[in-house]
Design a protein around this motif. Sequence first.
Motif, PDB file in Angstrom:
ATOM      1  N   TYR A   1      -3.302  11.105 -17.279  1.00  0.00           N
ATOM      2  CA  TYR A   1      -3.946  12.418 -16.455  1.00  0.00           C
ATOM      3  C   TYR A   1      -2.829  13.334 -15.882  1.00  0.00           C
ATOM      4  N   TYR A   2      -1.432  13.188 -16.515  1.00  0.00           N
ATOM      5  CA  TYR A   2      -0.605  14.125 -16.290  1.00  0.00           C
ATOM      6  C   TYR A   2      -0.022  14.756 -17.438  1.00  0.00           C
ATOM      7  N   PRO A   3      -0.603  15.796 -17.936  1.00  0.00           N
ATOM      8  CA  PRO A   3      -0.101  16.355 -19.392  1.00  0.00           C
ATOM      9  C   PRO A   3       1.244  16.986 -19.057  1.00  0.00           C
ATOM     10  N   GLU A   4       1.645  17.185 -17.883  1.00  0.00           N
ATOM     11  CA  GLU A   4       2.954  17.778 -17.802  1.00  0.00           C
ATOM     12  C   GLU A   4       4.108  16.716 -17.754  1.00  0.00           C
TER      13      GLU A   4
ATOM     14  N   ILE B   1       0.771  -1.379   0.086  1.00  0.00           N
ATOM     15  CA  ILE B   1      -0.010   0.020   0.087  1.00  0.00           C
ATOM     16  C   ILE B   1       0.697   1.139   0.016  1.00  0.00           C
ATOM     17  N   PHE B   2       1.970   1.118   0.752  1.00  0.00           N
ATOM     18  CA  PHE B   2       2.825   2.426   0.942  1.00  0.00           C
ATOM     19  C   PHE B   2       3.488   2.672  -0.482  1.00  0.00           C
ATOM     20  N   LEU B   3       4.011   1.483  -0.956  1.00  0.00           N
ATOM     21  CA  LEU B   3       4.625   1.717  -2.398  1.00  0.00           C
ATOM     22  C   LEU B   3       3.767   2.379  -3.316  1.00  0.00           C
ATOM     23  N   ARG B   4       2.590   1.985  -3.400  1.00  0.00           N
ATOM     24  CA  ARG B   4       1.479   2.433  -4.432  1.00  0.00           C
ATOM     25  C   ARG B   4       1.326   3.836  -4.390  1.00  0.00           C
ATOM     26  N   ASN B   5       1.042   4.291  -2.950  1.00  0.00           N
ATOM     27  CA  ASN B   5       0.770   5.693  -2.660  1.00  0.00           C
ATOM     28  C   ASN B   5       2.076   6.457  -2.970  1.00  0.00           C
ATOM     29  N   HIS B   6       2.966   6.083  -2.553  1.00  0.00           N
ATOM     30  CA  HIS B   6       4.550   6.791  -2.963  1.00  0.00           C
ATOM     31  C   HIS B   6       4.566   6.899  -4.241  1.00  0.00           C
ATOM     32  N   VAL B   7       4.547   5.959  -4.925  1.00  0.00           N
ATOM     33  CA  VAL B   7       4.725   6.377  -6.540  1.00  0.00           C
ATOM     34  C   VAL B   7       3.754   7.248  -7.159  1.00  0.00           C
ATOM     35  N   MET B   8       2.629   7.141  -6.717  1.00  0.00           N
ATOM     36  CA  MET B   8       1.514   7.973  -7.177  1.00  0.00           C
ATOM     37  C   MET B   8       1.894   9.629  -6.650  1.00  0.00           C
ATOM     38  N   GLU B   9       2.409   9.624  -5.507  1.00  0.00           N
ATOM     39  CA  GLU B   9       2.714  10.955  -4.799  1.00  0.00           C
ATOM     40  C   GLU B   9       4.149  11.420  -5.747  1.00  0.00           C
ATOM     41  N   ARG B  10       4.959  10.618  -6.071  1.00  0.00           N
ATOM     42  CA  ARG B  10       6.012  11.069  -6.572  1.00  0.00           C
ATOM     43  C   ARG B  10       5.558  11.686  -8.260  1.00  0.00           C
ATOM     44  N   LEU B  11       4.490  11.210  -8.925  1.00  0.00           N
ATOM     45  CA  LEU B  11       4.215  11.623  -9.944  1.00  0.00           C
ATOM     46  C   LEU B  11       3.470  13.164  -9.846  1.00  0.00           C
ATOM     47  N   ASP B  12       2.658  13.263  -8.662  1.00  0.00           N
ATOM     48  CA  ASP B  12       2.345  14.585  -8.364  1.00  0.00           C
ATOM     49  C   ASP B  12       3.480  15.414  -8.120  1.00  0.00           C
ATOM     50  N   VAL B  13       4.547  15.147  -7.396  1.00  0.00           N
ATOM     51  CA  VAL B  13       5.577  16.027  -7.094  1.00  0.00           C
ATOM     52  C   VAL B  13       6.350  16.476  -8.539  1.00  0.00           C
ATOM     53  N   ALA B  14       6.616  15.326  -9.309  1.00  0.00           N
ATOM     54  CA  ALA B  14       7.061  15.631 -10.736  1.00  0.00           C
ATOM     55  C   ALA B  14       6.240  16.593 -11.613  1.00  0.00           C
ATOM     56  N   ALA B  15       4.958  16.507 -11.365  1.00  0.00           N
ATOM     57  CA  ALA B  15       3.979  17.405 -12.322  1.00  0.00           C
ATOM     58  C   ALA B  15       4.133  18.538 -11.733  1.00  0.00           C
ATOM     59  N   ALA B  16       4.055  19.015 -10.466  1.00  0.00           N
ATOM     60  CA  ALA B  16       4.209  20.121  -9.940  1.00  0.00           C
ATOM     61  C   ALA B  16       5.309  20.833  -9.713  1.00  0.00           C
ATOM     62  N   THR B  17       6.540  20.768 -10.226  1.00  0.00           N
ATOM     63  CA  THR B  17       7.809  21.431 -10.010  1.00  0.00           C
ATOM     64  C   THR B  17       8.168  21.741 -11.303  1.00  0.00           C
ATOM     65  N   ASN B  18       9.107  22.889 -11.335  1.00  0.00           N
ATOM     66  CA  ASN B  18       9.641  23.550 -12.398  1.00  0.00           C
ATOM     67  C   ASN B  18      11.056  23.263 -12.507  1.00  0.00           C
ATOM     68  N   ASP B  19      11.487  22.369 -11.286  1.00  0.00           N
ATOM     69  CA  ASP B  19      13.063  22.189 -11.246  1.00  0.00           C
ATOM     70  C   ASP B  19      13.344  20.961 -11.955  1.00  0.00           C
ATOM     71  N   PRO B  20      13.953  20.715 -12.970  1.00  0.00           N
ATOM     72  CA  PRO B  20      14.403  19.457 -13.463  1.00  0.00           C
ATOM     73  C   PRO B  20      15.091  18.302 -12.656  1.00  0.00           C
ATOM     74  N   ALA B  21      15.879  18.660 -11.734  1.00  0.00           N
ATOM     75  CA  ALA B  21      16.670  17.896 -10.942  1.00  0.00           C
ATOM     76  C   ALA B  21      15.487  17.171  -9.948  1.00  0.00           C
ATOM     77  N   THR B  22      14.598  17.976  -9.349  1.00  0.00           N
ATOM     78  CA  THR B  22      13.493  17.559  -8.574  1.00  0.00           C
ATOM     79  C   THR B  22      12.710  16.564  -9.313  1.00  0.00           C
ATOM     80  N   ARG B  23      12.419  16.710 -10.514  1.00  0.00           N
ATOM     81  CA  ARG B  23      11.402  15.995 -11.396  1.00  0.00           C
ATOM     82  C   ARG B  23      12.218  14.570 -11.520  1.00  0.00           C
ATOM     83  N   LYS B  24      13.316  14.814 -12.038  1.00  0.00           N
ATOM     84  CA  LYS B  24      14.226  13.602 -12.619  1.00  0.00           C
ATOM     85  C   LYS B  24      14.264  12.743 -11.245  1.00  0.00           C
ATOM     86  N   ARG B  25      14.655  13.234 -10.063  1.00  0.00           N
ATOM     87  CA  ARG B  25      14.715  12.369  -8.676  1.00  0.00           C
ATOM     88  C   ARG B  25      13.454  11.798  -8.496  1.00  0.00           C
TER      89      ARG B  25
END
Length: 452
Positions: free
Chosen positions: A190-193, A136-160
């Motif tokens: 659902y993540y056009p970014e 359950i944690f892994l599922r939520n974590h992976v989805m959360e990482r997609l949200d983090v990547a979609a919300a940031t303008n920093d390439p390093a943060t997105r790549k990580r």
Amino acid sequence: MTAQRILVVGAGHVGLYAALRLTKKLKLREAEVTVVDPQPHMTYQPFLPEAAAGNISPRHAVVPLRRELQKAHVLAGEVTRVDHERKVATVKPIIGPAREVSYDHIIAAPGSVSRTLPIPGLREHAVGFKTIGEAIFLRNHVMERLDVAAATNDPATRKRALTFVFVGGGYAGIEALAEMEDMAHDALKYYPELQHSDMHWVLVEATKRVLPEVDPDMGAYTVQVLLRRDMDIRLDTRLESCVGGVVKLSDGDEFPADTIVWTAGVKPSPMLANTDLPRDERGRVRCNARLQVVNEDGSIVEGAWSAGDCASVPDLASDRPGALCSPSAQHAVRQAARLADNIAAVIRGQEPREYKHKHVGSVASLGLHKGVAQVYGIKLKGLPAWFMHRTYHMSRIPSLNRKIRVVVDWTLALFLRREVVSLGELHRPREPFTVVTPFVRPKQDDDRQKAA
């Protein structure tokens, strides 16, 4: 005749199946069965990847003990010590002082835990994949990482955020990697970014092949399927460090990753070190082919039985001298049945029988509609293998209740899109409340300050 007291330590594949069979075969006047496990359920581990990926509900990948074992006594707690010489186990309940439980027969089946290595940063930044909580944690974590990547303008943060590392190329690692990548790929609509090329899925395997349970050509096919999905497969490579979330590999590569999943094997439960049961050099309970615990000289330890991941059981179906049964669910379920029948036989004054089972093969899912299977020498790939994987495991999960629920989940998935929502707040349920609640110093602390 006094009822024999049977203590089952652990409610995994061996513990649950053995307890179920014992309560069906033995009358109450013959035996009393007590099952001890800290969790109120048995986890059907082959369904963890599908539960993590959202193909089935996590609740349907577990089997409630009290519902299934209504003729047994279920004790929610942890066995901390076994003194077999006295035939007494010390049980630490969920809350409260420890208590002693006496028995006539004990089934030592605490299972296994993740086999970790002393790698810097592993404890702080990695997660295992053996429990429903980890899935359950892994599922939520992976989805959360997609949200983090979609919300940031920093390439390093997105790549990580979009770098996902899985260590271990056995069934658990391959299935977890394939299912999670499949889920993330579906979510990207659902993540056009984000683009699929933004994600970096890495498999790190210390040997030169994956899926050692099947023939090399099937392992090679699996690697080809994953490579076609743009995954980064690192064979003959070890994880050397992940301090600060920076992954350092033995091939010299180094990169940051927010997700590190450890699936590199299992080892017997450390609880066995607190018993006087004889163990082999790898910490497994030493058994004969009848699943009786035996000393190093082969003499039987009366009233002690074991099977599954934590036991070294001779593989009579193998041509190799000294071969042991592999730590698989296939063996565990069948060993549990033989073990229960043997205990029933001993209680009734009959002779126990040896366990012998020829490994029928293996099946693995590589994501939705993709799989690999090798059963009775027949090799299947793609959709047929995936269908066989689902059919086999649906037939093996205990109880008609769970079988129906799993089939319903799969049927709904044919008509409805996969759920791609993160419920990360599940892991921090009190945080919203504590943020808005002011801190109040306990009155007794104020009284002490005034007295001082």
